[in-house]
Write a protein that holds these residues in place. Sequence first.
Motif, PDB file in Angstrom:
ATOM      1  N   ASP A  82     -48.833-118.604  13.494  1.00 36.06           N
ATOM      2  CA  ASP A  82     -50.222-118.952  13.793  1.00 36.06           C
ATOM      3  C   ASP A  82     -51.136-117.743  13.546  1.00 36.06           C
ATOM      4  O   ASP A  82     -50.700-116.718  13.024  1.00 36.06           O
ATOM      5  N   THR A  83     -52.390-117.896  13.919  1.00 36.83           N
ATOM      6  CA  THR A  83     -53.406-116.883  13.595  1.00 36.83           C
ATOM      7  C   THR A  83     -53.765-115.998  14.784  1.00 36.83           C
ATOM      8  O   THR A  83     -54.674-115.184  14.675  1.00 36.83           O
ATOM      9  N   TYR A  84     -53.073-116.175  15.921  1.00 35.70           N
ATOM     10  CA  TYR A  84     -53.550-115.468  17.119  1.00 35.70           C
ATOM     11  C   TYR A  84     -52.470-114.923  18.047  1.00 35.70           C
ATOM     12  O   TYR A  84     -52.773-114.563  19.181  1.00 35.70           O
ATOM     13  N   PRO A 204     -55.413-124.004  17.110  1.00 37.45           N
ATOM     14  CA  PRO A 204     -55.635-122.636  16.610  1.00 37.45           C
ATOM     15  C   PRO A 204     -57.070-122.138  16.743  1.00 37.45           C
ATOM     16  O   PRO A 204     -57.321-120.932  16.631  1.00 37.45           O
ATOM     17  N   GLN A 205     -58.030-123.062  16.994  1.00 36.36           N
ATOM     18  CA  GLN A 205     -59.436-122.639  17.123  1.00 36.36           C
ATOM     19  C   GLN A 205     -59.970-122.787  18.551  1.00 36.36           C
ATOM     20  O   GLN A 205     -61.150-122.538  18.790  1.00 36.36           O
ATOM     21  N   ARG A 244     -61.916-111.236  17.153  1.00 37.87           N
ATOM     22  CA  ARG A 244     -62.004-112.350  16.208  1.00 37.87           C
ATOM     23  C   ARG A 244     -63.143-113.307  16.582  1.00 37.87           C
ATOM     24  O   ARG A 244     -63.881-113.786  15.725  1.00 37.87           O
ATOM     25  N   GLN A 250     -61.843-116.832  11.559  1.00 36.49           N
ATOM     26  CA  GLN A 250     -60.962-117.943  11.897  1.00 36.49           C
ATOM     27  C   GLN A 250     -59.558-117.461  12.280  1.00 36.49           C
ATOM     28  O   GLN A 250     -58.747-118.233  12.786  1.00 36.49           O
ATOM     29  N   SER A 251     -59.271-116.202  11.988  1.00 34.24           N
ATOM     30  CA  SER A 251     -57.944-115.659  12.271  1.00 34.24           C
ATOM     31  C   SER A 251     -58.080-114.226  12.776  1.00 34.24           C
ATOM     32  O   SER A 251     -58.944-113.476  12.291  1.00 34.24           O
ATOM     33  N   ASN A 252     -57.209-113.829  13.704  1.00 36.02           N
ATOM     34  CA  ASN A 252     -57.225-112.429  14.181  1.00 36.02           C
ATOM     35  C   ASN A 252     -57.015-111.470  13.007  1.00 36.02           C
ATOM     36  O   ASN A 252     -57.527-110.357  13.009  1.00 36.02           O
ATOM     37  N   TYR A 253     -56.230-111.919  12.018  1.00 33.30           N
ATOM     38  CA  TYR A 253     -55.877-111.033  10.899  1.00 33.30           C
ATOM     39  C   TYR A 253     -57.058-110.767   9.970  1.00 33.30           C
ATOM     40  O   TYR A 253     -56.977-109.922   9.095  1.00 33.30           O
ATOM     41  N   ASP A 254     -58.172-111.510  10.129  1.00 29.74           N
ATOM     42  CA  ASP A 254     -59.368-111.291   9.302  1.00 29.74           C
ATOM     43  C   ASP A 254     -60.367-110.342   9.958  1.00 29.74           C
ATOM     44  O   ASP A 254     -61.467-110.146   9.449  1.00 29.74           O
TER      45      ASP A 254
END
Length: 272
Positions: A82-84, A204-205, A244, A250-254
Motif C-alpha cells: 500500500d501507500t502508507y 488507501p485515501q 502526505r 496520494q502516497s507517502n512515497y510522493d
Amino acid sequence: MTSAEIRQQFLDFFKSKGHTVVPSAPIVVKNDPTLLFTNAGMNQFKDYFLGNKPAPYNRAADTQKCLRVSGKHNDLEEVGVDTYHHTMFEMLGNWSFGDYFKKDAIAWSWELLTEVYKLDKSRLYVTVFEGDEKEGIPASKIALAEWKKIIPENQIVFGNKKDNFWEMGDTGPCGPCTEIHVDCRSEEEVAKIPGRDLVNKDHPQVIEIWNNVFIQYNRKKDGSLEPLPATHVDTGMGFERLVRVIQQKQSNYDTDIFTGTIAATEKITNKK
Ligand code: GLY
C-alpha cells in the motif's frame, strides 16, 4: 511546507504548551525484555507510566524512529503493497505523565491539525472507544463529550477494542484511545460514499494519522488489567502520513521525505 518544517512545527507547538522536547530513543530496545525493537514513541517512557520511576518532566514531545515488523504491532505484510505503511517510520508524540489528560490532549490535537497545519475540518473523522464488557472497560464518555464540543457528531465514529484500545505489547501500559482520520479522496468520490463509512476500513485515501492514547491500565502477564495509580497521555502521529496529507499527495512515497532518495536510486540503478 517541507517535511522538515512540518516536523519542527509539531515540536514547537508542544513546546509552547509546556512540553520538554526530548530525543528519539534508539530503535533497538536495550533494557526491556518484552520488546526487541521500538514500536511506539511511548516505549522509552514505559517506567514513568507504570510508576516504576518518577518522570523528570510532566510533559514531553518528540519524534521517535519506530519499527513495526514483528510482535503485536506488525505492518510487514502491508509494506510495499500500500501507500502508507513503512518498515521504519517516524512517530510524532506528546506525553503527559500524570499531568493533563483527555480534555487538553483532544483540544490540542485539534488545534494543531486545523489551526497550525490548516487541515480541512470537514475531512477529519475521530474514533471513540465503545467499551468492552468482557474486559470490564467502560465506553469513553469523556473523550466523546470533548469531541462533541469540537466536531459535528456525524464525524465521530465508535470503535471496538481492536482499534480503540491501545496496548504496547502482551504486557505493559495500555488504555482506551481516540484516533484522528483524514479523508483525502476527491469531491466526486466523497459525494458517493461518506468518509465516516470508510474509517478503519483499509481505504488507501481514508487513513488514520494520529492516535491519542489515555494510559490508565497495566496489562499483566496473566492477562488481567490493573488500574494505574495515575493517568497519562501517550500520542502517536504518523509523520510520513501527516506530510502526505499536508503536501496533498496520494502516497507517502510522493512526499519530499522519499522523493530525493527515490530519484538518487533511479539515477544509480538507471531504472524508473
Ligand atoms: N502509542 C500510540 C500509538 O502507537 O498509536
